[in-house]
Design an enzyme around this catalytic site. Structure first.
Site, PDB file in Angstrom:
ATOM      1  N   HIS A  52     -45.228   1.633 -18.043  1.00  0.00           N
ATOM      2  CA  HIS A  52     -44.822   1.813 -16.657  1.00  0.00           C
ATOM      3  C   HIS A  52     -45.817   2.751 -15.969  1.00  0.00           C
ATOM      4  O   HIS A  52     -46.656   3.375 -16.626  1.00  0.00           O
ATOM      5  CB  HIS A  52     -43.395   2.372 -16.570  1.00  0.00           C
TER       6      HIS A  52
HETATM    7  C1  T46 Z   1     -43.314   8.727 -19.612  1.00  0.00           C
HETATM    8  C2  T46 Z   1     -43.243   8.580 -21.089  1.00  0.00           C
HETATM    9  C3  T46 Z   1     -44.310   9.340 -21.810  1.00  0.00           C
HETATM   10  C4  T46 Z   1     -33.506  10.160 -18.504  1.00  0.00           C
HETATM   11  O1  T46 Z   1     -32.276   9.968 -18.311  1.00  0.00           O
HETATM   12  N1  T46 Z   1     -34.095  11.316 -18.092  1.00  0.00           N
HETATM   13  C5  T46 Z   1     -35.413  11.566 -18.275  1.00  0.00           C
HETATM   14  O2  T46 Z   1     -35.902  12.646 -17.879  1.00  0.00           O
HETATM   15  C6  T46 Z   1     -36.213  10.576 -18.912  1.00  0.00           C
HETATM   16  C7  T46 Z   1     -37.701  10.799 -19.136  1.00  0.00           C
HETATM   17  C8  T46 Z   1     -35.618   9.413 -19.320  1.00  0.00           C
HETATM   18  N2  T46 Z   1     -34.274   9.218 -19.112  1.00  0.00           N
HETATM   19  C9  T46 Z   1     -33.658   7.975 -19.602  1.00  0.00           C
HETATM   20  C10 T46 Z   1     -34.079   6.725 -18.850  1.00  0.00           C
HETATM   21  C11 T46 Z   1     -33.963   5.639 -19.890  1.00  0.00           C
HETATM   22  O3  T46 Z   1     -32.627   5.154 -19.911  1.00  0.00           O
HETATM   23  O4  T46 Z   1     -34.073   7.751 -20.940  1.00  0.00           O
HETATM   24  C12 T46 Z   1     -34.223   6.374 -21.201  1.00  0.00           C
HETATM   25  C13 T46 Z   1     -35.592   6.076 -21.789  1.00  0.00           C
HETATM   26  O5  T46 Z   1     -36.591   6.325 -20.796  1.00  0.00           O
HETATM   27  P1  T46 Z   1     -37.946   5.472 -20.732  1.00  0.00           P
HETATM   28  O6  T46 Z   1     -37.677   4.066 -21.069  1.00  0.00           O
HETATM   29  O7  T46 Z   1     -38.554   5.741 -19.392  1.00  0.00           O
HETATM   30  O8  T46 Z   1     -38.793   6.152 -21.895  1.00  0.00           O
HETATM   31  P2  T46 Z   1     -40.357   6.002 -22.166  1.00  0.00           P
HETATM   32  O9  T46 Z   1     -40.627   6.654 -23.456  1.00  0.00           O
HETATM   33  O10 T46 Z   1     -40.809   4.612 -21.998  1.00  0.00           O
HETATM   34  O11 T46 Z   1     -41.052   6.870 -21.011  1.00  0.00           O
HETATM   35  C14 T46 Z   1     -40.868   8.275 -20.988  1.00  0.00           C
HETATM   36  C15 T46 Z   1     -40.807   8.746 -19.540  1.00  0.00           C
HETATM   37  O12 T46 Z   1     -39.740   8.053 -18.857  1.00  0.00           O
HETATM   38  C16 T46 Z   1     -42.081   8.515 -18.807  1.00  0.00           C
HETATM   39  O13 T46 Z   1     -42.097   9.322 -17.656  1.00  0.00           O
HETATM   40  O14 T46 Z   1     -44.381   8.868 -19.060  1.00  0.00           O
HETATM   41  O15 T46 Z   1     -41.965   8.925 -21.625  1.00  0.00           O
END
Ligand code: T46
Length: 134
Positions: A52
């Site tokens: 993303h």
């Molecule tokens: C990034 C990479 C390195 C929350 O509720 N609060 C938060 O602060 C974050 C970061 C995530 N979430 C929830 C949203 C989703 O339901 O956690 C779940 C997994 O998040 P995501 O799919 O976005 O995770 P990654 O590892 O793909 O991405 C994360 C960060 O979202 C992003 O900013 O750069 O880590």
């Protein structure tokens, strides 16, 4: 923003026979106010994260433990970084697509972020990202 704006920052190290210490201060070592800290851990072998871009968010990614690869994409060019030092941070400005993979066992990816969590601020569709980046 382009991948050439993404760079490794060397953070302070306080060497100590009891174990080293590093730190980050907002506006001093990184160019933004830290509004949120989150971390990825217990990542299974072969898994990838990210895929993303962010519209406004700036971040510093630190391999607090272990190692992983970060592949960055500005819509024209790609650039890869391998993070494996807890005194280095990868600065990522807004508008950059990122993918994280090749996590070592026990890796911890700590992220210092310039914004609170806002799902509307994410671009999760690559075609939409390409249009945004134009
Ligand atoms: C990034 C990479 C390195 C929350 O509720 N609060 C938060 O602060 C974050 C970061 C995530 N979430 C929830 C949203 C989703 O339901 O956690 C779940 C997994 O998040 P995501 O799919 O976005 O995770 P990654 O590892 O793909 O991405 C994360 C960060 O979202 C992003 O900013 O750069 O880590």
């Amino acid at each position: 923003m382009s991948v050439s704006d993404c760079r490794i920052l060397q953070l302070p190290v306080i060497p100590d026979e009891r174990g080293n210490l590093s730190f980050v201060e907002e506006h001093r070592h990184i160019p933004f106010e830290i509004k949120r800290v989150y971390w990825l851990y217990d990542v299974p072998g072969g898994a990838s994260r990210g895929a993303h871009a962010h519209k406004r968010l700036q971040q510093l990614l630190i391999a607090a433990s272990g190692s992983f690869r970060v592949t960055l994409d500005d819509g024209k060019e790609k650039r890869s970084f391998f993070l494996n030092r807890s005194y280095q941070g990868l600065l990522i400005p807004p508008g950059i697509w990122r993918e994280l993979d090749d996590f070592s066992s026990g890796a911890v990816c700590m992220v210092l972020a310039s914004e609170l969590y806002d799902p509307e601020e994410y671009i999760r569709d690559y075609q939409e990202f390409l249009e945004f980046s134009r």
